[in-house]
Design a protein around this motif. Structure first.
Motif, PDB file in Angstrom:
ATOM      1  N   ARG A  45       0.825  -1.215   0.000  1.00 35.34           N
ATOM      2  CA  ARG A  45       0.000   0.000   0.000  1.00 35.34           C
ATOM      3  C   ARG A  45       0.849   1.251   0.000  1.00 35.34           C
ATOM      4  O   ARG A  45       0.552   2.216  -0.700  1.00 35.34           O
ATOM      5  N   SER A  46       1.913   1.247   0.817  1.00 34.13           N
ATOM      6  CA  SER A  46       2.745   2.464   0.849  1.00 34.13           C
ATOM      7  C   SER A  46       3.444   2.634  -0.491  1.00 34.13           C
ATOM      8  O   SER A  46       3.667   3.758  -0.945  1.00 34.13           O
ATOM      9  N   GLY A  47       3.757   1.499  -1.155  1.00 34.38           N
ATOM     10  CA  GLY A  47       4.370   1.569  -2.480  1.00 34.38           C
ATOM     11  C   GLY A  47       3.427   2.200  -3.479  1.00 34.38           C
ATOM     12  O   GLY A  47       3.826   3.080  -4.254  1.00 34.38           O
ATOM     13  N   VAL A  48       2.150   1.779  -3.431  1.00 37.11           N
ATOM     14  CA  VAL A  48       1.145   2.346  -4.354  1.00 37.11           C
ATOM     15  C   VAL A  48       0.993   3.843  -4.080  1.00 37.11           C
ATOM     16  O   VAL A  48       0.958   4.675  -4.991  1.00 37.11           O
ATOM     17  N   MET A  49       0.943   4.167  -2.793  1.00 35.74           N
ATOM     18  CA  MET A  49       0.795   5.568  -2.376  1.00 35.74           C
ATOM     19  C   MET A  49       1.993   6.398  -2.847  1.00 35.74           C
ATOM     20  O   MET A  49       1.828   7.496  -3.397  1.00 35.74           O
ATOM     21  N   ALA A  50       3.196   5.843  -2.634  1.00 34.78           N
ATOM     22  CA  ALA A  50       4.416   6.563  -3.028  1.00 34.78           C
ATOM     23  C   ALA A  50       4.448   6.745  -4.537  1.00 34.78           C
ATOM     24  O   ALA A  50       4.883   7.780  -5.043  1.00 34.78           O
ATOM     25  N   LEU A  51       3.913   5.732  -5.253  1.00 30.81           N
ATOM     26  CA  LEU A  51       3.878   5.809  -6.716  1.00 30.81           C
ATOM     27  C   LEU A  51       2.992   6.968  -7.169  1.00 30.81           C
ATOM     28  O   LEU A  51       3.315   7.697  -8.105  1.00 30.81           O
ATOM     29  N   ILE A  52       1.855   7.119  -6.456  1.00 30.28           N
ATOM     30  CA  ILE A  52       0.935   8.210  -6.815  1.00 30.28           C
ATOM     31  C   ILE A  52       1.637   9.555  -6.596  1.00 30.28           C
ATOM     32  O   ILE A  52       1.579  10.453  -7.431  1.00 30.28           O
ATOM     33  N   PHE A  53       2.325   9.659  -5.455  1.00 33.04           N
ATOM     34  CA  PHE A  53       2.972  10.929  -5.154  1.00 33.04           C
ATOM     35  C   PHE A  53       4.308  11.083  -5.872  1.00 33.04           C
ATOM     36  O   PHE A  53       4.914  12.150  -5.800  1.00 33.04           O
ATOM     37  N   ALA A  54       4.749  10.012  -6.548  1.00 30.19           N
ATOM     38  CA  ALA A  54       6.021  10.110  -7.281  1.00 30.19           C
ATOM     39  C   ALA A  54       5.921  11.182  -8.355  1.00 30.19           C
ATOM     40  O   ALA A  54       6.912  11.853  -8.657  1.00 30.19           O
ATOM     41  N   SER A  55       4.698  11.356  -8.920  1.00 31.42           N
ATOM     42  CA  SER A  55       4.533  12.380  -9.952  1.00 31.42           C
ATOM     43  C   SER A  55       4.839  13.759  -9.359  1.00 31.42           C
ATOM     44  O   SER A  55       5.458  14.607 -10.009  1.00 31.42           O
ATOM     45  N   ALA A  56       4.413  13.951  -8.085  1.00 31.85           N
ATOM     46  CA  ALA A  56       4.697  15.234  -7.430  1.00 31.85           C
ATOM     47  C   ALA A  56       6.203  15.395  -7.238  1.00 31.85           C
ATOM     48  O   ALA A  56       6.753  16.485  -7.438  1.00 31.85           O
ATOM     49  N   LEU A  57       6.856  14.288  -6.873  1.00 34.30           N
ATOM     50  CA  LEU A  57       8.305  14.335  -6.636  1.00 34.30           C
ATOM     51  C   LEU A  57       9.045  14.652  -7.934  1.00 34.30           C
ATOM     52  O   LEU A  57       9.951  15.488  -7.962  1.00 34.30           O
TER      53      LEU A  57
END
Lengths: 103, 379
Positions: free
Chosen positions: B238-250
């Motif tokens: 789940r944290s991986g999926v979440m981080a993936l979503i916010f990766a665009s922001a990064l």
């Protein structure tokens, strides 16, 4: 009136942020101590009732008890059934189901 | 104050004044950097807290569970098999577990019905989780009615609500006696949902589990380690999926910061040229630029971590807590014990602060090593 040097203002600001970090660290210690009794109670409940899973999402068997799920759990209605619960797509298959075994 | 420190303080003062002259741009950068770090620190701290909570709570789960499989599906297991399992060396006890699901159409929710292995609940009585109480508007002393598999109404008196603080494990539980369970589900005598095995030596759990599945090939064994590993991988996933979503922001921030850092503005290049012309060394300019990057990165990192903490423990992780915890019609309310993982925060620091400073330094070094006359004539 003597004006404060910009570097002094920066050091003061960094010290202020560090003070916040220290205070939040103290907050973490306090919260940890507070939660000890709760975790002990939850552990004793797990032991007393023989529980296996956390109660996170209870809409389907394999989301309520991911550690007890069947290998084809998302397809329980029929073999070509698509996964239709939102939490299902957020739960990976448990490792004991995907562990490679020798033929 | 030694001359070296006094000299650095003067450069720092100059740097801060220069940053204040471009305050709009720097404030925007600082805000974006802080938000990006806050989001990733929140995900890391929240996931770590969930993982730790799962380990602490589930370390009391049954050591081995034996479930019978029929055509690939979990089926009821004859309690008579307990005698055969007990004959395996190393097995201490084998206890049948009775548990199942009940869909309540009135609340549109599914409950987990559990019979305590040690008994301790009278026939006709029940103890319910707070989530069940909320969905049925039931309280101590009221009656919980359920439609049995025989078509009859089964009424149980609620003798207690399970403690509210234990919602993470008990929100949807309905604890009932064995006769009530068997009668409600028309559950055949001599069968159980599965068998819980305890082993004399915890080091032998995996070996005993293997021996049981060899002895009973139509069963599968789930060990306590499997259960805990399931939750570790669940929260990692789940944290991986979440981080993936916010990766665009990064990535957006990285592009923005890189563009801002590599493309020095005309004003900044002119400033560099003038500084060199009035006698600043290349090393002084690099110290100035390093300080500029370090100030933004350090303040953003500290501010981001503080914001993450405030978000998680003062606002209950409201931004994405639902996503990481999970949800359903019986929504469990629970607070997590905080975890400060120095290793993960160090990784976050290493991945954000040094790259940003490097991105600032490289173009500044290029401009600083050019002839001041050339730099100023470029305008």
């Amino acid at each position: 009136m003597k004006c404060i040097r910009p570097s002094d203002a920066l050091f003061l600001f960094l010290a202020y942020l560090l003070l916040w970090v220290i205070l939040l660290g103290c907050d973490a210690v306090r919260r940890n101590q507070e939660s000890r009794a709760r975790i002990a109670m939850e552990s004793s409940m797990v032991r007393a009732y023989g529980l296996t899973d956390l109660c996170l999402a209870s809409e389907a068997r394999y989301t309520r008890h991911p550690s007890q799920a069947d290998i084809h759990a998302p397809f329980q209605d029929h073999p070509m059934a698509l996964e239709h619960f939102p939490s299902g797509s957020l739960i990976p298959p448990p490792p004991h189901l995907t562990r490679r075994t020798l033929p | 104050m030694t001359p070296a420190i006094a000299r650095y303080r003067n450069i720092l003062d100059f740097t801060l004044r220069a940053m204040l002259r471009r305050r709009g741009k720097n404030l925007l950068l600082l805000t974006l950097f802080t938000l990006v770090i806050a989001v990733f620190a929140s995900i890391l701290l929240f996931t770590q807290a969930l993982r730790r909570e799962a380990v602490l709570i589930l370390k009391e789960a049954p050591e081995i569970l034996i479930q019978r499989m029929v055509a690939g599906r979990h089926d009821l297991i004859p309690t008579g098999l307990a005698v055969r399992i007990e004959s395996i060396p190393g097995v201490r006890t084998v206890a049948p577990r009775l548990w199942g699901y009940y869909f309540d159409p009135s609340a549109n929710a599914t409950y987990t019905l559990v019979v305590p292995p040690a008994g301790g609940i009278a026939e006709g009585k029940t103890r319910i989780g707070v989530g069940v109480g909320r969905s049925r508007k039931a309280f101590r002393g009221s009656t919980l009615s359920m439609r049995g598999y025989d078509g009859q109404e089964h009424s149980l008196e609620i003798e207690a609500l399970l403690p509210e603080e234990s919602e993470l494990v008990s929100s949807d539980l309905v604890i009932i006696s064995e006769p009530d369970f068997r009668s409600l589900f028309s559950f055949p005598a001599g069968y159980a949902t599965d068998l819980a095995v305890t082993v004399a030596n915890p080091q032998e759990i995996a070996m005993v589990a293997r021996k049981i599945t060899e002895l009973l090939p139509d069963t599968r064994a789930i060990t306590r380690t499997d259960i805990i590993t399931t939750y570790q991988s669940l929260f990692d996933w789940r944290s991986g999926v979440m981080a993936l979503i916010f990766a665009s922001a990064l990535i957006s921030f990285a592009v923005f910061a890189w563009d801002r850092a590599t493309g020095l503005s005309a004003e900044e290049r002119r400033e560099t040229g003038i500084l060199k012309a009035i006698g600043w060394e290349t090393s002084d300019i690099l110290v100035m630029k390093f300080s500029e990057g370090a100030i933004i990165a350090l303040v953003s990192f500290l501010g981001g971590c503080i914001l993450a903490w405030v978000h998680l423990y003062f606002f209950w992780g409201s931004l994405f807590g639902v996503f990481l915890k999970g949800w359903s019609s019986l929504y469990p309310y629970f607070r997590l014990a905080p975890v400060i993982d120095i290793y993960q925060l160090s990784v976050l620091f290493t991945l954000t602060v040094p790259p940003y400073i490097a991105a600032i330094l490289i173009p500044s070094w290029r401009a600083a090593s050019m002839d001041p006359d050339t730099v100023m004539r470029e305008q």
